[in-house]
Motif scaffolding. Structure first.
Motif, PDB file in Angstrom:
ATOM      1  N   ALA A 165       0.899  -0.946   0.099  1.00 55.20           N
ATOM      2  CA  ALA A 165       0.126   0.015  -0.053  1.00 55.20           C
ATOM      3  C   ALA A 165       0.679   1.196  -0.137  1.00 55.20           C
ATOM      4  O   ALA A 165      -0.070   2.088  -0.480  1.00 55.20           O
ATOM      5  CB  ALA A 165      -0.935  -0.151   0.875  1.00 55.20           C
ATOM      6  N   ASP A 166       1.934   1.224   0.928  1.00 52.20           N
ATOM      7  CA  ASP A 166       3.234   2.485   0.219  1.00 52.20           C
ATOM      8  C   ASP A 166       3.203   2.379  -0.650  1.00 52.20           C
ATOM      9  O   ASP A 166       3.478   1.897  -1.429  1.00 52.20           O
ATOM     10  CB  ASP A 166       4.323   1.887   1.728  1.00 52.20           C
ATOM     11  CG  ASP A 166       3.518   1.598   2.575  1.00 52.20           C
ATOM     12  OD1 ASP A 166       2.887   2.643   3.594  1.00 52.20           O
ATOM     13  OD2 ASP A 166       3.796   0.481   3.386  1.00 52.20           O
ATOM     14  N   GLY A 167       2.839   3.888  -1.612  1.00 56.30           N
ATOM     15  CA  GLY A 167       3.856   4.677  -2.279  1.00 56.30           C
ATOM     16  C   GLY A 167       2.778   3.831  -3.792  1.00 56.30           C
ATOM     17  O   GLY A 167       3.628   3.436  -4.743  1.00 56.30           O
ATOM     18  N   ASN A 168       1.966   2.943  -2.807  1.00 59.35           N
ATOM     19  CA  ASN A 168       1.271   2.216  -4.117  1.00 59.35           C
ATOM     20  C   ASN A 168       1.544   1.329  -4.781  1.00 59.35           C
ATOM     21  O   ASN A 168       1.888   0.633  -6.052  1.00 59.35           O
ATOM     22  CB  ASN A 168       0.298   3.353  -5.113  1.00 59.35           C
ATOM     23  CG  ASN A 168      -0.879   2.741  -6.105  1.00 59.35           C
ATOM     24  OD1 ASN A 168      -1.500   1.949  -5.546  1.00 59.35           O
ATOM     25  ND2 ASN A 168      -1.369   2.690  -6.525  1.00 59.35           N
ATOM     26  N   ILE A 169       2.923   0.293  -4.131  1.00 67.49           N
ATOM     27  CA  ILE A 169       4.106  -0.337  -4.945  1.00 67.49           C
ATOM     28  C   ILE A 169       3.192  -1.680  -5.716  1.00 67.49           C
ATOM     29  O   ILE A 169       3.757  -2.098  -6.205  1.00 67.49           O
ATOM     30  CB  ILE A 169       5.138  -0.330  -3.623  1.00 67.49           C
ATOM     31  CG1 ILE A 169       5.728   0.586  -3.557  1.00 67.49           C
ATOM     32  CG2 ILE A 169       6.166  -1.215  -4.368  1.00 67.49           C
ATOM     33  CD1 ILE A 169       6.750   0.743  -3.062  1.00 67.49           C
ATOM     34  N   ILE A 170       2.356  -1.952  -4.481  1.00 68.62           N
ATOM     35  CA  ILE A 170       1.985  -3.123  -4.777  1.00 68.62           C
ATOM     36  C   ILE A 170       0.093  -3.075  -4.753  1.00 68.62           C
ATOM     37  O   ILE A 170      -0.130  -3.096  -3.745  1.00 68.62           O
ATOM     38  CB  ILE A 170       2.520  -4.689  -4.442  1.00 68.62           C
ATOM     39  CG1 ILE A 170       4.058  -4.375  -5.010  1.00 68.62           C
ATOM     40  CG2 ILE A 170       1.809  -5.600  -4.762  1.00 68.62           C
ATOM     41  CD1 ILE A 170       4.650  -5.582  -3.534  1.00 68.62           C
ATOM     42  N   THR A 171      -0.415  -3.276  -6.253  1.00 67.73           N
ATOM     43  CA  THR A 171      -1.854  -3.658  -6.070  1.00 67.73           C
ATOM     44  C   THR A 171      -1.629  -5.329  -5.905  1.00 67.73           C
ATOM     45  O   THR A 171      -1.563  -5.438  -6.940  1.00 67.73           O
ATOM     46  CB  THR A 171      -2.858  -2.799  -6.514  1.00 67.73           C
ATOM     47  OG1 THR A 171      -2.022  -3.181  -8.247  1.00 67.73           O
ATOM     48  CG2 THR A 171      -2.587  -1.398  -6.752  1.00 67.73           C
ATOM     49  N   ALA A 172      -3.166  -5.509  -4.969  1.00 67.51           N
ATOM     50  CA  ALA A 172      -3.305  -7.080  -5.595  1.00 67.51           C
ATOM     51  C   ALA A 172      -5.089  -6.995  -6.026  1.00 67.51           C
ATOM     52  O   ALA A 172      -5.767  -6.392  -5.469  1.00 67.51           O
ATOM     53  CB  ALA A 172      -3.390  -7.388  -3.890  1.00 67.51           C
TER      54      ALA A 172
END
Length: 262
Positions: A101-108
């Motif tokens: 979630a931080d910096g939108n680094i990994i969305t699932a």
């Protein structure tokens, strides 16, 4: 292309402070840009049990109901992640601890219910990882430390297999860097007999994977690990290794654990 090493750490190494200290020293000593990805399932299971939340596993993967999600978020994103970052700082490795979630680094995407309802478990695709954000952190001299928590973009945190995260990050970053992926745990690599360290399988080709599963050489949590590794190779990652955490320095001489090749 500049080299990037992505190391995934898990198993008993995280549980044992002495082993973790030695591993983080070796990780710090790796040359070039690097990213650390970690799980922490055993600690999450122990804390969950103490809170009355029993772990439920299917084929090496955790079923994540809402109570379990709270536990794994506390353990992965809090306790383990920040402890690792603090230890890396003490070794002059300028780490930054992150969830997806931080910096939108990994969305699932929440895993759809088929035969099994995995609960709040996130699956990744080729667009999940923001290589731009990770690249900007790496170019700023930071070492990202990613835990096994992602998000769906609508405010929901999701538990995502750390091996899967490591593979997806490696694939995304292979467009920017010459990327190698290293899975570290407490065994020497893939063993024909899990009780015999001398039974190491030094190299596995993608075509041999199904046969090794049928023979029982690859089972349990090793199945998703190898599946992710071969997916990474198929999608641009130069080399994948699976081996013992305290032998990490040997990755520089190509003499580390089991090598996976296409």
């Amino acid at each position: 292309m500049e080299q990037l090493t992505i190391v995934k750490i898990g198993g008993n190494v995280i549980d044992n402070s002495e082993n973790l200290h030695r591993f983080l020293q070796d990780f710090t000593a790796l040359s070039g840009k690097k990213i650390l990805v970690h799980g922490g399932g055993k600690i999450a299971t122990e804390l969950g049990t103490s809170l009355g939340v029993e772990a439920k596993m299917v084929e090496g993967r955790r079923i994540t109901d809402i109570e379990t999600l709270r536990v794994v978020t506390m353990v992965y994103a809090g306790l383990i992640n920040k402890n690792m970052v603090a230890q890396l700082q003490s070794k002059a490795c300028n780490a930054i601890g992150l969830t997806g979630a931080d910096g939108n680094i990994i969305t699932a995407v929440k895993r759809p219910v088929k035969t099994i309802d995995y609960g709040f478990v996130g699956d990744l695709d080729e667009a999940s990882v923001s290589s731009e954000t990770l690249t900007s952190l790496l170019e700023a001299g930071l070492v990202p430390v990613l835990c096994a928590i992602t998000h769906d973009g609508d405010g929901q945190l999701l538990n995502t297999n750390a091996d899967t995260i490591a593979s997806a990050v490696a694939v995304a970053m292979s467009a920017v860097y010459d990327t190698r992926l290293v899975y570290c745990f407490e065994k020497k690599g893939v063993l024909r007999d899990v009780e015999d360290e001398s039974s190491l399988v030094p190299e596995i080709k993608a075509g041999d994977f199904e046969g090794l599963k049928e023979q029982g050489v690859v089972s349990g949590g090793m199945i998703p690990k190898l599946h992710n590794a071969f997916e990474a190779i198929k999608n641009g990652v130069k080399m994948v290794y699976i081996g013992k955490a305290d032998e990490l320095p040997q990755v520089n001489t190509n003499d580390f654990g089991t090598r996976l090749i296409s």
